[in-house]
Scaffold this motif. Structure first.
Motif, PDB file in Angstrom:
ATOM      1  N   TYR A  77       0.856  -1.182   0.000  1.00 31.79           N
ATOM      2  CA  TYR A  77       0.000   0.000   0.000  1.00 31.79           C
ATOM      3  C   TYR A  77       0.891   1.231   0.000  1.00 31.79           C
ATOM      4  O   TYR A  77       1.296   1.729   1.059  1.00 31.79           O
ATOM      5  N   PRO A  78       1.216   1.720  -1.212  1.00 34.89           N
ATOM      6  CA  PRO A  78       2.133   2.873  -1.305  1.00 34.89           C
ATOM      7  C   PRO A  78       1.509   4.121  -0.721  1.00 34.89           C
ATOM      8  O   PRO A  78       0.276   4.297  -0.721  1.00 34.89           O
ATOM      9  N   SER A  79       2.355   4.979  -0.202  1.00 36.92           N
ATOM     10  CA  SER A  79       1.868   6.237   0.373  1.00 36.92           C
ATOM     11  C   SER A  79       1.217   7.087  -0.702  1.00 36.92           C
ATOM     12  O   SER A  79       1.727   7.199  -1.821  1.00 36.92           O
ATOM     13  N   VAL A  80       0.095   7.677  -0.361  1.00 44.25           N
ATOM     14  CA  VAL A  80      -0.616   8.493  -1.348  1.00 44.25           C
ATOM     15  C   VAL A  80       0.146   9.795  -1.590  1.00 44.25           C
ATOM     16  O   VAL A  80       0.774  10.351  -0.687  1.00 44.25           O
ATOM     17  N   ASP A  83      -1.247  15.241  -4.012  1.00 41.84           N
ATOM     18  CA  ASP A  83      -2.345  15.673  -4.878  1.00 41.84           C
ATOM     19  C   ASP A  83      -3.263  14.520  -5.273  1.00 41.84           C
ATOM     20  O   ASP A  83      -4.029  14.621  -6.234  1.00 41.84           O
ATOM     21  N   ALA A  84      -3.211  13.425  -4.531  1.00 42.99           N
ATOM     22  CA  ALA A  84      -4.037  12.264  -4.871  1.00 42.99           C
ATOM     23  C   ALA A  84      -5.522  12.593  -4.732  1.00 42.99           C
ATOM     24  O   ALA A  84      -5.925  13.281  -3.783  1.00 42.99           O
ATOM     25  N   PRO A  85      -6.343  12.116  -5.652  1.00 41.44           N
ATOM     26  CA  PRO A  85      -7.794  12.327  -5.527  1.00 41.44           C
ATOM     27  C   PRO A  85      -8.318  11.685  -4.244  1.00 41.44           C
ATOM     28  O   PRO A  85      -7.890  10.608  -3.840  1.00 41.44           O
ATOM     29  N   THR A  86      -9.275  12.346  -3.603  1.00 41.31           N
ATOM     30  CA  THR A  86      -9.855  11.863  -2.352  1.00 41.31           C
ATOM     31  C   THR A  86     -11.157  11.118  -2.613  1.00 41.31           C
ATOM     32  O   THR A  86     -11.983  11.554  -3.415  1.00 41.31           O
ATOM     33  N   VAL A  87     -11.308   9.989  -1.927  1.00 45.92           N
ATOM     34  CA  VAL A  87     -12.545   9.212  -1.979  1.00 45.92           C
ATOM     35  C   VAL A  87     -13.106   9.132  -0.567  1.00 45.92           C
ATOM     36  O   VAL A  87     -12.415   8.656   0.348  1.00 45.92           O
ATOM     37  N   LEU A 104      -5.851   2.794  -1.975  1.00 51.05           N
ATOM     38  CA  LEU A 104      -4.417   3.047  -1.814  1.00 51.05           C
ATOM     39  C   LEU A 104      -3.610   2.382  -2.918  1.00 51.05           C
ATOM     40  O   LEU A 104      -2.677   2.980  -3.471  1.00 51.05           O
ATOM     41  N   GLU A 105      -3.953   1.144  -3.257  1.00 48.73           N
ATOM     42  CA  GLU A 105      -3.254   0.446  -4.336  1.00 48.73           C
ATOM     43  C   GLU A 105      -3.414   1.174  -5.663  1.00 48.73           C
ATOM     44  O   GLU A 105      -2.534   1.110  -6.529  1.00 48.73           O
ATOM     45  N   LEU A 106      -4.544   1.858  -5.836  1.00 46.24           N
ATOM     46  CA  LEU A 106      -4.844   2.538  -7.097  1.00 46.24           C
ATOM     47  C   LEU A 106      -4.444   4.010  -7.087  1.00 46.24           C
ATOM     48  O   LEU A 106      -4.787   4.760  -8.009  1.00 46.24           O
ATOM     49  N   GLY A 107      -3.753   4.446  -6.048  1.00 47.62           N
ATOM     50  CA  GLY A 107      -3.258   5.816  -6.005  1.00 47.62           C
ATOM     51  C   GLY A 107      -4.269   6.840  -5.540  1.00 47.62           C
ATOM     52  O   GLY A 107      -4.090   8.044  -5.766  1.00 47.62           O
ATOM     53  N   LEU A 108      -5.331   6.407  -4.875  1.00 49.17           N
ATOM     54  CA  LEU A 108      -6.356   7.314  -4.371  1.00 49.17           C
ATOM     55  C   LEU A 108      -6.240   7.449  -2.859  1.00 49.17           C
ATOM     56  O   LEU A 108      -5.786   6.529  -2.185  1.00 49.17           O
ATOM     57  N   LYS A 109      -6.679   8.571  -2.334  1.00 50.27           N
ATOM     58  CA  LYS A 109      -6.637   8.782  -0.885  1.00 50.27           C
ATOM     59  C   LYS A 109      -7.999   8.465  -0.273  1.00 50.27           C
ATOM     60  O   LYS A 109      -8.975   9.174  -0.517  1.00 50.27           O
ATOM     61  N   PRO A 110      -8.093   7.421   0.547  1.00 53.26           N
ATOM     62  CA  PRO A 110      -9.364   7.123   1.211  1.00 53.26           C
ATOM     63  C   PRO A 110      -9.533   7.934   2.495  1.00 53.26           C
ATOM     64  O   PRO A 110      -8.606   8.059   3.293  1.00 53.26           O
ATOM     65  N   ILE A 506     -18.745 -11.092   5.497  1.00 49.84           N
ATOM     66  CA  ILE A 506     -17.459 -10.395   5.528  1.00 49.84           C
ATOM     67  C   ILE A 506     -16.763 -10.433   4.171  1.00 49.84           C
ATOM     68  O   ILE A 506     -16.343  -9.399   3.639  1.00 49.84           O
ATOM     69  N   VAL A 507     -16.625 -11.621   3.592  1.00 50.85           N
ATOM     70  CA  VAL A 507     -15.860 -11.753   2.354  1.00 50.85           C
ATOM     71  C   VAL A 507     -16.572 -11.093   1.178  1.00 50.85           C
ATOM     72  O   VAL A 507     -15.960 -10.361   0.394  1.00 50.85           O
ATOM     73  N   SER A 508     -17.872 -11.347   1.034  1.00 53.26           N
ATOM     74  CA  SER A 508     -18.591 -10.741  -0.091  1.00 53.26           C
ATOM     75  C   SER A 508     -18.621  -9.224   0.036  1.00 53.26           C
ATOM     76  O   SER A 508     -18.544  -8.502  -0.966  1.00 53.26           O
ATOM     77  N   ALA A 509     -18.732  -8.712   1.268  1.00 47.85           N
ATOM     78  CA  ALA A 509     -18.696  -7.261   1.470  1.00 47.85           C
ATOM     79  C   ALA A 509     -17.326  -6.699   1.118  1.00 47.85           C
ATOM     80  O   ALA A 509     -17.217  -5.642   0.480  1.00 47.85           O
ATOM     81  N   ALA A 510     -16.272  -7.391   1.529  1.00 47.21           N
ATOM     82  CA  ALA A 510     -14.906  -6.945   1.207  1.00 47.21           C
ATOM     83  C   ALA A 510     -14.687  -6.905  -0.303  1.00 47.21           C
ATOM     84  O   ALA A 510     -14.118  -5.941  -0.843  1.00 47.21           O
ATOM     85  N   MET A 511     -15.141  -7.939  -0.998  1.00 47.75           N
ATOM     86  CA  MET A 511     -14.987  -7.972  -2.459  1.00 47.75           C
ATOM     87  C   MET A 511     -15.765  -6.836  -3.113  1.00 47.75           C
ATOM     88  O   MET A 511     -15.291  -6.217  -4.069  1.00 47.75           O
ATOM     89  N   ASP A 512     -16.958  -6.544  -2.593  1.00 45.26           N
ATOM     90  CA  ASP A 512     -17.745  -5.468  -3.175  1.00 45.26           C
ATOM     91  C   ASP A 512     -17.090  -4.116  -2.915  1.00 45.26           C
ATOM     92  O   ASP A 512     -17.120  -3.229  -3.769  1.00 45.26           O
ATOM     93  N   GLY A 513     -16.474  -3.963  -1.752  1.00 48.04           N
ATOM     94  CA  GLY A 513     -15.738  -2.736  -1.477  1.00 48.04           C
ATOM     95  C   GLY A 513     -14.605  -2.528  -2.456  1.00 48.04           C
ATOM     96  O   GLY A 513     -14.389  -1.420  -2.962  1.00 48.04           O
ATOM     97  N   GLU A 514     -13.888  -3.600  -2.768  1.00 52.13           N
ATOM     98  CA  GLU A 514     -12.803  -3.504  -3.746  1.00 52.13           C
ATOM     99  C   GLU A 514     -13.332  -3.131  -5.128  1.00 52.13           C
ATOM    100  O   GLU A 514     -12.748  -2.302  -5.833  1.00 52.13           O
ATOM    101  N   ARG A 515     -14.434  -3.738  -5.522  1.00 51.27           N
ATOM    102  CA  ARG A 515     -15.015  -3.450  -6.837  1.00 51.27           C
ATOM    103  C   ARG A 515     -15.434  -1.991  -6.941  1.00 51.27           C
ATOM    104  O   ARG A 515     -15.214  -1.343  -7.981  1.00 51.27           O
ATOM    105  N   CYS A 516     -16.027  -1.471  -5.887  1.00 50.87           N
ATOM    106  CA  CYS A 516     -16.430  -0.062  -5.911  1.00 50.87           C
ATOM    107  C   CYS A 516     -15.218   0.854  -6.024  1.00 50.87           C
ATOM    108  O   CYS A 516     -15.240   1.848  -6.772  1.00 50.87           O
ATOM    109  N   ALA A 517     -14.154   0.538  -5.296  1.00 49.46           N
ATOM    110  CA  ALA A 517     -12.934   1.346  -5.381  1.00 49.46           C
ATOM    111  C   ALA A 517     -12.368   1.328  -6.796  1.00 49.46           C
ATOM    112  O   ALA A 517     -11.900   2.356  -7.312  1.00 49.46           O
ATOM    113  N   GLU A 518     -12.415   0.170  -7.427  1.00 48.89           N
ATOM    114  CA  GLU A 518     -11.903   0.055  -8.806  1.00 48.89           C
ATOM    115  C   GLU A 518     -12.733   0.886  -9.775  1.00 48.89           C
ATOM    116  O   GLU A 518     -12.189   1.527 -10.687  1.00 48.89           O
TER     117      GLU A 518
END
Length: 526
Positions: A77-80, A83-87, A104-110, A506-518
């Motif tokens: 998880y690289p440091s943002v 000027d990273a876009p905020t989510v 974080l993996e995609l360069g966005l600031k959560p 837990i797992v299905s929610a985590a996967m959906d969170g990742e999909r939304c971030a993408e």
């Protein structure tokens, strides 16, 4: 070279790490002293269909260690950047936290906003519910860091294989402190005693990379520019703005549904399920499932679980009656999110060593079962509230839960006494038909009778039902586009996971969170 193994083993071998490793090496043709061999355990599952319980194990044995990055990769998880876009991410449950890690993996600031407290501080509020019957509407078994999953068992099994990478989610959990057993057990489980530490490690990953997490921060309004979501307003009056808002509030954030409805932002009633918790002695479930006459499963087999389902008719309409969130060796806990209601849920510690087994037994509630004319998209929510408030009132107005012995319930008889229970606030003997709507109560009676035929010994007065189990899933769906995952009416709003009606654990929610971030990342790049 790799040798693929599919073995059927005795439990005392399959559940002893050293013996299992020795047996896998032997089956692959290696001696125990072979230090170059590498074992990759893929799957372990119990087969209790015969009189003698066996365990199926699948594993690969390599003559030399393979590229471990392909078997158990490390996620960075690289440091943002400044000027990273905020989510803005509303909710710090599995969906919110995994969305943050993926950002974080995609360069966005959560920027994660959580109405409840961190896992450590949250414990005091859980103790207050159990011991003092005091419900904090912002910090309880449903709200707080890690969401409802933190203190409601930590089961990681999901059927949502097509919604994301299940193994990736499990690997991230291992990276943050979970045992590697979750990678190969057929029904992986972490346990409520271990999840808080793991959740705090995920928090640290987010913070160290430059993300933000704000506790005690309840969202009360949205910042809208015409049909675009710009951010949110919190109870303190502070505004958080970003390129997008991921709404990952969980299935019990009723105020969010009310807010959406008041703002005339499209939401829909959806099917869900309600019922009770049934509690047996774990030894009885072990005896039934493992065929051990004395209920002693031995030192190696885990506490037995079960899954039951039956179609039951009421007034000519069949609905499914089924077990939900079965907790072997677990506890029943108070899951209310407001004073004046009683809600129960189940959880298990990692060792699943309680004397009790409990499971939700619930009835499907379809759209035609709801009063949509009067309550519209909030019809299911109102049905939940009515049952929860009735449960509280009938049992005395505290967190004491209404209960009835199982056979007494089926026969329509009020229990003269109740059994010992794992539910700390205590039980009150009532006629559960006073609490349950007829379409729920009558179908539960029929379901329990059928379950008694399927599992001999299950339908007994040495078990009891505890009410009410009403938070199985969200009664509301927040619609979204199938491809972009954005709300069809409000741009830059990403309804996510259980609270939006798109996940169930837990797992299905985590996967959906990742999909939304993408999808947020794709939106920002356009």
């Amino acid at each position: 070279m790799k040798k693929e193994l599919d073995l059927v083993l005795a439990p005392e071998i399959a559940y002893d790490s050293a013996l299992l490793e020795t047996e896998l090496l032997r089956q692959a043709g290696f001696s125990k002293s072979n230090e170059t061999a590498y074992i990759h355990k893929i799957k372990r599952s119990i087969d209790a269909r015969g009189r003698e319980v066996k365990v199926k194990v699948r594993a690969d044995v390599y003559t030399q260690a393979p590229d471990l990055s392909t078997i158990l990769p490390t996620y960075h998880y690289p440091s943002v950047k400044p000027d990273a876009p905020t989510v803005v991410i509303v909710g710090a449950g599995p969906a919110g936290f995994f969305a943050a890690l993926r950002c974080l993996e995609l360069g966005l600031k959560p920027v994660v906003l959580e109405r409840g407290k961190d896992v450590r501080s949250r414990r005091r509020d859980l103790a207050a519910i159990n011991k003092e019957h005091v419900v904090n509407p912002d910090s309880n078994y449903c709200f707080g860091e890690g969401g409802a999953g933190t203190y409601s068992d930590g089961k990681l099994y999901t059927r949502s294989k097509k919604r994301g990478d299940v193994q990736r989610v499990l690997q991230i959990l291992v990276q943050h402190g979970a045992t590697t057993d979750i990678l190969f057990d057929a029904h992986p489980h972490i346990g409520t005693n271990k999840l808080p530490v793991l959740i705090s490690q995920i928090r640290e990953s987010i913070l160290q990379a430059g993300g933000e997490i704000h506790f005690d921060t309840r969202v009360t309004d949205f910042v809208l520019d015409r049909q675009h979501m710009k951010g949110v307003v919190t109870a303190s009056g502070k505004t958080f703005e970003g390129e997008a808002v991921i709404l990952a509030t969980g299935h019990s954030a009723r105020d969010i549904y009310e807010l959406l409805n008041d703002k005339k932002i499209l939401i829909e009633a959806k099917p869900f399920a309600m019922g009770v918790r049934v509690e047996h002695q774990q030894s009885l479930i072990d005896r039934i499932q493992y065929h051990c006459a004395d209920g002693n499963r031995g030192d190696y087999l885990p506490a037995a679980s079960y899954a039951l389902v039956q179609q039951v008719a009421y007034k000519g309409h069949e609905r499914g009656v089924f077990s939900f969130c079965m907790c072997p060796g677990g506890f029943i806990v108070p899951a209310a999110t407001a004073p004046g209601e009683v809600v129960v849920n189940g959880m298990s510690p990692s060792r699943r060593d309680s004397r009790f087994a409990n499971s939700g037994i619930v009835v499907a509630v379809n759209l035609e079962d709801m009063d949509l004319k009067q309550h519209g998209p909030l019809a299911g929510l109102r049905l939940q509230q009515a049952m929860e408030q009735k449960a509280c009132a009938v049992a005395g107005g505290t967190q004491v839960a209404p209960a009835q012995r199982l056979q007494d319930f089926v026969k329509g008889k009020v229990s003269s006494s109740l059994l010992e229970t794992s539910y700390q606030p205590g039980l009150a003997s009532v006629d559960m038909q006073e609490v349950l709507p007829p379409m729920i109560g009558q179908r539960l009676r029929g379901g329990f009778q059928e379950f008694g035929y399927k599992m001999r010994g299950y339908l007994t007065n040495e078990a009891q039902i505890v009410g009410v189990e009403s938070r199985t899933s969200s009664p509301v769906r927040i619609p979204r586009d199938k491809e972009t995952l954005q709300h069809p009416q409000i741009k830059n709003l990403f309804p996510c996971a259980e609270g939006a009606g798109y996940a169930g654990g837990i797992v299905s929610a985590a996967m959906d969170g990742e999909r939304c971030a993408e999808q947020v990342a794709l939106l920002i790049k356009r």
